[in-house]
Design an enzyme around this catalytic site. Sequence first.
Site, short mmCIF file in Angstrom:
data_model
loop_
_atom_site.label_atom_id
_atom_site.label_comp_id
_atom_site.label_asym_id
_atom_site.label_seq_id
_atom_site.Cartn_x
_atom_site.Cartn_y
_atom_site.Cartn_z
N SER A 94 31.77 40.71 66.93
CA SER A 94 32.64 39.94 66.03
C SER A 94 34.11 40.35 66.20
O SER A 94 34.68 40.17 67.27
CB SER A 94 32.15 40.13 64.60
OG SER A 94 32.77 39.20 63.76
N ASP A 216 25.15 30.22 64.35
CA ASP A 216 25.95 31.22 63.63
C ASP A 216 26.92 30.51 62.71
O ASP A 216 27.78 29.74 63.14
CB ASP A 216 26.69 32.10 64.66
CG ASP A 216 27.46 33.24 64.00
OD1 ASP A 216 27.52 33.30 62.75
OD2 ASP A 216 27.99 34.08 64.75
N HIS A 244 24.63 36.08 62.44
CA HIS A 244 25.89 36.46 63.06
C HIS A 244 25.73 37.84 63.72
O HIS A 244 26.62 38.32 64.42
CB HIS A 244 26.98 36.52 61.98
CG HIS A 244 28.34 36.87 62.48
ND1 HIS A 244 29.02 36.09 63.40
CD2 HIS A 244 29.17 37.92 62.20
CE1 HIS A 244 30.19 36.65 63.65
NE2 HIS A 244 30.31 37.76 62.94
#
Lengths: 275, 649
Positions: A94, A216, A244
Amino acid sequence: MNVYLRNNIKIIGKGSHTVVLSHGFGCSQTMWRYIAPALAKHFTVILYDLVGSGESSLAMYDYQKYDTLDGYASDLLEIIDEVSDGPVIFVGHSVSASIGLLASIARPDLFLYQIMVSPSPCFINHDDYVGGFSASDIEQLCETLDSNYLGWSSSMAPVMMGAPERPELTEELTNSFCRTDPKIAQHFARVTFFADNRAALPQCFTDTLILQCSADFIAPSSVGEYMLATMPKAELVLLNDDGHCPHMSTPDACLKAMFNYLNKATPPIGLRNVC
Amino acid sequence: MFVNTDTLFTNAPCGLVVCETKGTITQANDTFCKWLGYSQTELIRQCSIQSLFTIGSRFYHHTHWAPLLQLQGSVSEVLIELSHRQGHTVPMLVNAIRHKTDTMSYDYLAFFIAADRKSYEQELVKARNSVEKSLSNLRQTQEQLKENQTFLSVAIRSARMGIWTHERATNQIQVSQELLQLTGLTSSEDVKYPDQFIQLLHPKDASEFEQTIQRAISHHTEFEVEFRLKHTSGKWLSMEGRGHAIYDENGTCITVFGVFIDISERKKAEKALASANQQLAATDRKKDEFLATLGHELRNPLAPIRNVLEIMHRHIEQHSELKWYHDILDRHVSQVTHIVDDLLEVTRISQGRLELRKCAVDVNETAKTAIESTRLFIEESQHTLQVSLPEQPVILEADPTRMTQILVNLLTNAAKYTPPGGTITLSIFEDTDSAIIRVTDTGIGIPQEKLSTIFNMFSQLTPALERAQGGLGIGLALVHGLVEMHQGSIKAKSEGIDLGSEFEVRLPVTQTQPTDKPSEQIPTPDSDLIPKKILIIDDNVDAAESLGFLLEFDGHTIECANCGLDGLKVAEDFRPEVVLSDIGLPDINGYEVAKRLRERDWAASIYLVAITGWGQKKDKLLAQEAGFDQHFTKPVDFSELKAVLREIE
């Protein structure tokens, strides 16, 4: 301050190549525990906490330095310089994928490969770009974060009834989540979710694997497509996962995709035991 | 009574939901459906639990809740916002556990409405933010304050100052860190009480210190006091304390507040300056004394020379060739006498020993006298003298001799510093309350930078060797001194070198008429003179003998002695009618001579004349007390002496 203490650096395994694992927002290096042991069989694996997260030194959290992701990128470069002799395989989840992106542009010589897990260069929609969210959505997120960081909420603690799946992790995890200073978490949330690093994508010439989950909510497929189209040396692998955090929800699929990529890579990575 | 568990599930006071790990809702009770405005059929198998969350909450679910639930199998008290079918949000608290069967994993969720809690929380967040903001403002203010204090402290320290307060209620002294440092003390505990503080003061300053502060307290005024404060090293610091008292509404003193400044350096500098000044004054005094002595030493030998010249003069008739010698010597001796007189006058002024004999004087008359005495000199230099005098007399309360001296000096000065053939102007006029005397010339002028120092003694423009005209630079200093003694002022002006000079004297005028000048005594012819027996006592043999010769010319019988005792002895045999005695004699002084003479019967009524170098009142008084009838200042003016001798019966 010594970077080991600052970033709570842990090194496991030993290999001719080094893998650096960098966690995402709201997490800590413990999030890598489903895939780190497997990687450690082939590589020297470096785990660390971003400053302000996990067991890092909160005292080193400088609101000015960490007001952009560049602060974290410069920390990453210091860690690689300190811990590794050669260029590394960097795995970032991320927001850490964006940190790796910035660091690899600044010092491409330190990056052999880059694996981005559920990356998003920009969460907010801009014109044709679909990041998935509006600015007000992000504001709302920040508010929710704030509510759940209030002192009386033990939101992260397990409910009393019912046995946790892995009791040995519970306490440690709770600590690493709850320890985060609410003010730092708030600041980090804003820096993370309001960041726009799209302009950096075309400047990255490190071989990059993008791992994207099929559904996601945080990084929709449009983001993966955009990145693939923009980055000069990127490959995209879609994982069948609606979360995620594929390194947690589908660690095996995640590892498989990573090893596949590294096996066919040039320059080759000598893997002892390919799964 | 037992309630059917199905009923309990359906109507439980909380929303109960079962969903797959991916979020698909498999069961939801009526309470939950009702709270969100959905029917069971709309939810079950139709949507995921996340889809009911607001975007922010969904995000949060992804980043925090879901990973935690997976890792630890449960989460509790998470505050989530759900979207009602109608669009508004419903905040709920959620507890969740993951339940595993052999084949599947399910999440059991319990929701509680948290509207109140949410709003409380929001209030709390707001309150916290506002507290944090005030705290941060406070911190900022404190930091600023601290910074200012640091600056102030640096300033106070470098100014060697310290703060001192006396709380009257507790009778305690508080001193600032800076004051502690100044005194070398380590703890303010050492001077906590007034007694302890007083111990630090110099014993001679303590009561003054206390009284000054007490006075300031009772008069509600600022205090300012100097005192010595003991440094722990034993050294005394000179301090200056300033401050005031603070009072309550009844006017009772609560606190005395003071700033103490270490003025040791200043005191040291002041002392050094005072001692330097003293030294300078002493040197200046010595210089004046030296000049005065020099003047006298120069003047003493002039007396016999003048006497000899007088003798020569008397021989001119018989020996006409002597006239040339006499005139040359006379001119030059006059010049030297003039210089020596000026020098003596200037030193007398600077020593404050010059006395003015003031009377009403007409400046016009003074001018005429001055012109008369400088005419020869001006004519010799081929200058033209232009004179402009007022028709009315200009009356001043002044010493006529000194007034003449002022004018003579200015005119001589103008003639001296003007190349031959120049023009000198003397103009006198009255301007309201002042008489103005202006002397201008067409001479060498004065450079701008010298104008301010031209009246200082010895302020010659260029070294004497380079000038055609000599002089010690005394003339203008004397004029300046004399003018000031007359409450007047003098100014010099010049356009520059070779552009001439102008001197302007301003003197206050008076309205009184001039007293009639005592008419010049018409000297009685020498034939009227009754010869006398005169004894001259002077250790300057030449002076005594030459004076003797001169007096013998007038028919007197003269004896000389060169010391006091000798004088007394000669007197005993000679039985003089007149004795001229010097005061400074090698053995007994002139006063003693007079006293001893007066003790003798035959000498009780003889005429005793004292001759002193210093014509002060004091000298005259002393002479009178010792028994002298008359007093002369050296060198004796022969005609005056003759006049006195003529008077003696």
